[in-house]
Write a protein that holds these residues in place. Sequence first.
Motif, short mmCIF file in Angstrom:
data_model
loop_
_atom_site.label_atom_id
_atom_site.label_comp_id
_atom_site.label_asym_id
_atom_site.label_seq_id
_atom_site.Cartn_x
_atom_site.Cartn_y
_atom_site.Cartn_z
N PHE A 199 -8.94 4.01 -10.38
CA PHE A 199 -10.02 3.78 -9.38
C PHE A 199 -9.98 2.86 -8.41
CE2 PHE A 199 -11.78 7.29 -11.77
CZ PHE A 199 -12.32 8.29 -10.94
N GLY A 200 -9.65 1.65 -8.83
CA GLY A 200 -9.69 0.36 -8.01
C GLY A 200 -8.30 0.68 -6.88
N THR A 201 -7.38 0.93 -7.31
CA THR A 201 -6.17 1.42 -6.63
C THR A 201 -6.55 2.23 -5.38
OG1 THR A 201 -4.61 0.67 -8.19
CG2 THR A 201 -4.02 1.49 -6.30
N LEU A 202 -7.28 3.49 -5.79
CA LEU A 202 -7.50 4.24 -4.71
C LEU A 202 -8.60 3.81 -3.85
CD1 LEU A 202 -7.59 7.52 -7.21
CD2 LEU A 202 -5.74 6.92 -5.77
N SER A 203 -9.44 2.99 -4.49
CA SER A 203 -10.46 2.22 -3.53
C SER A 203 -9.90 1.89 -2.29
CB SER A 203 -11.33 1.41 -4.26
OG SER A 203 -11.95 2.30 -5.29
N VAL A 204 -8.68 0.93 -2.61
CA VAL A 204 -7.97 0.23 -1.40
C VAL A 204 -7.45 1.34 -0.47
CG1 VAL A 204 -6.22 -1.24 -0.87
CG2 VAL A 204 -7.39 -1.60 -3.04
N ALA A 205 -6.92 2.34 -0.65
CA ALA A 205 -6.46 3.56 0.20
C ALA A 205 -7.65 4.02 0.77
CB ALA A 205 -5.79 4.45 -0.71
N LEU A 223 -9.30 -6.38 0.21
CA LEU A 223 -9.95 -5.91 -1.01
C LEU A 223 -8.72 -5.70 -2.09
CD1 LEU A 223 -12.38 -4.11 -2.50
CD2 LEU A 223 -11.31 -2.11 -1.41
N ALA A 224 -7.59 -5.40 -1.64
CA ALA A 224 -6.47 -5.52 -2.71
C ALA A 224 -6.28 -6.83 -3.55
CB ALA A 224 -5.25 -4.92 -1.96
N CYS A 225 -6.64 -7.89 -2.68
CA CYS A 225 -6.32 -9.24 -3.31
C CYS A 225 -7.90 -9.81 -3.90
CB CYS A 225 -6.05 -10.19 -2.25
SG CYS A 225 -4.29 -9.65 -1.83
N SER A 226 -9.05 -8.94 -3.70
CA SER A 226 -10.41 -9.47 -4.15
C SER A 226 -10.16 -9.69 -5.64
CB SER A 226 -11.42 -8.40 -3.77
OG SER A 226 -12.75 -8.60 -4.34
N PRO A 227 -10.63 -10.95 -6.00
CA PRO A 227 -10.56 -11.13 -7.54
C PRO A 227 -11.53 -10.71 -8.34
CG PRO A 227 -11.41 -13.09 -6.23
CD PRO A 227 -10.82 -12.19 -5.29
#
Length: 626
Positions: free
Chosen positions: A115-121, A143-147
């Motif tokens: 879900f985290g990866t899909l959120s970036v898309a 967002l992809a690099c957000s810690p």
Amino acid sequence: MFRHRLAWSLAIVALAGMLRFPGVTQVGIRFEDEAAYYDEARLWRRCAGVLADRATLAAVVRADKSAVKQRLQAAGVDFAAQYEKPCRGYTLLAAAMMTVVGERPAALPAMNALFGTLSVALLYALAVVAVNRRVAICAALLLACSPQHISYSRGGLTEAPTAFFVLLAVRAWVLARRNPPSPRRALFATGLALGAAVTCHYRAAYLAVVVMLVEAWFQGTKVSPAPLRRPEPDPVGHGHTARIAYAVQRALWVPVGIMVPLLAVEAVPAMAWVAARMTGGDSPLTTLTGALWRFTQSVRDQGVNASGGSFWTLSPQVAIAYAGYLAYWQGWVATILLLPGTIELMRRRHTAGVAWLLIASAVLLALQPFAVARAWGPLLPLLSFAVVLGLGRVLRWLCGLGRVRFVDTLRLAAEGRTRVPGALAGDRSRGSLRYVLRATLPLTAAICLSSSPGTYRVLTTRSAIPGAASWLAARGGRAVAAEDPRKYAVYLDGTAAEVVGGRRYRASVPPVEALAALRRDGVRWVIADPQRWHYRDPESPGGQRVFDWWQELEELLQRRGRPAVEFPHLTDCRWEFLSEGSGLAYLSDMIQRGDGGLRVYELEAPDPPVVDNTPSGVVSKARTGD
């Protein structure tokens, strides 16, 4: 050009996956909430297997209570594996993931990484619809690099899927505002996504309320699009009746959509309850309404962790705490850019509702009596979107132009010039990736690097609990742990070791007497879990008593000798995003001192003599616990 932009957008999504998936199955359970979610997800899956069996259905029809009970016992259904927090949608998703990875704790972080990866898309798709592809690329990269988003995507908490569904709802909401004449489907989709977010975590309920209020206000008073159904001409000449009717019709689609996921999640345990009543037995599943009621009663009984007064009292300390959380995880640059980014959202007709969503969320969070870093979790993608727009707003304000190349800005700033001539702005028709890299990518990287360097350690963190559980399983015996032993029991299922909770000892006797009580109950090991620091808050008497009891107990154990084994648990798992109130400062200080280890003490050695240092004639007061 389209192929280049698509390739780079896919590259950013691939980068997000590379930061979330590698090693995610080895992270392990770290917190009490994660173990509770895992237990409930496993309960869902096992109950589904029992209910899908024809023999079970036949036993229900025959009202054969013993047969149904035998089926449940054979499947390993635990009637006590219910969590008090109403997060049934999240545990259902985790149960679905268990069909892929099996009944393993890795199912939770694996699902969150997805879900985290899909959120970036999805954020890229939202920004493309709302603004343009250049903003979409930068927002997705941020967002992809957000810690903080990476930490939620590599754990077992609810924030990753909740953020995904909130972002999905906002995208549908923006589409509804871009297409006013026929917004039914988009508004209904907005409600569906918000309902799914609410089932994942009850905290998203206030977002659903804000969306409905903002939608009714803007469409009823601020915008005059074509109505859903053309009204009859008003003989008086006033358009207020048609306008109000349009606002009501439009605003109703969101709550209707919200109710669909809620009723769907409610229906499954309700059917199990009906089947249990038919056989004269008990249902192992609790409805969403029942879980909400139980959670409300639990909060009422335990009290509120008050650090800023009562509810509906604006507390500057809480607002400062939230700003500190964002600055720690996202960097001071990003935190400062949120204000101009929100202003930029308000200036755009299609995203004005998103700005009000962020503003209302900030106000509501500041009105509660305690600050939780996770409260911003569902809004992290929208915050990244606002930061990128704020960056563009600041660049335009500094340079006096709508578009400027980053390298030219630095050169002119070094020369002491504040405005950029039109020749340096470049051709406005240029929209290539080269323009994006020159203009905003370096500053996006600066935003990511301005966060605390330690926050990116989430990429390599591993829970020490699986190792401690394996160590206990190899030696056997009973052990006592912190408030909730489920996170150890997950890894000890089927072994000779057993972990019991220390809550009953803490509630009955002081730590000095607890050691003797533990030995009488056959407890061999005491696990000094560093999660007790989660309760340390001087302004919360209940939580502070929990911390003091466990702290005093470990001090007594340390006098007896060194721990049998120690694992670097808290120092490797950055717990700051879980802290509440003033707990962030305590946790940071503890990590710097190296006090975050998970220690296991053995109770076979005799107790040391208790030295009474009380002056003669003075009666010492015994500690009574809770």
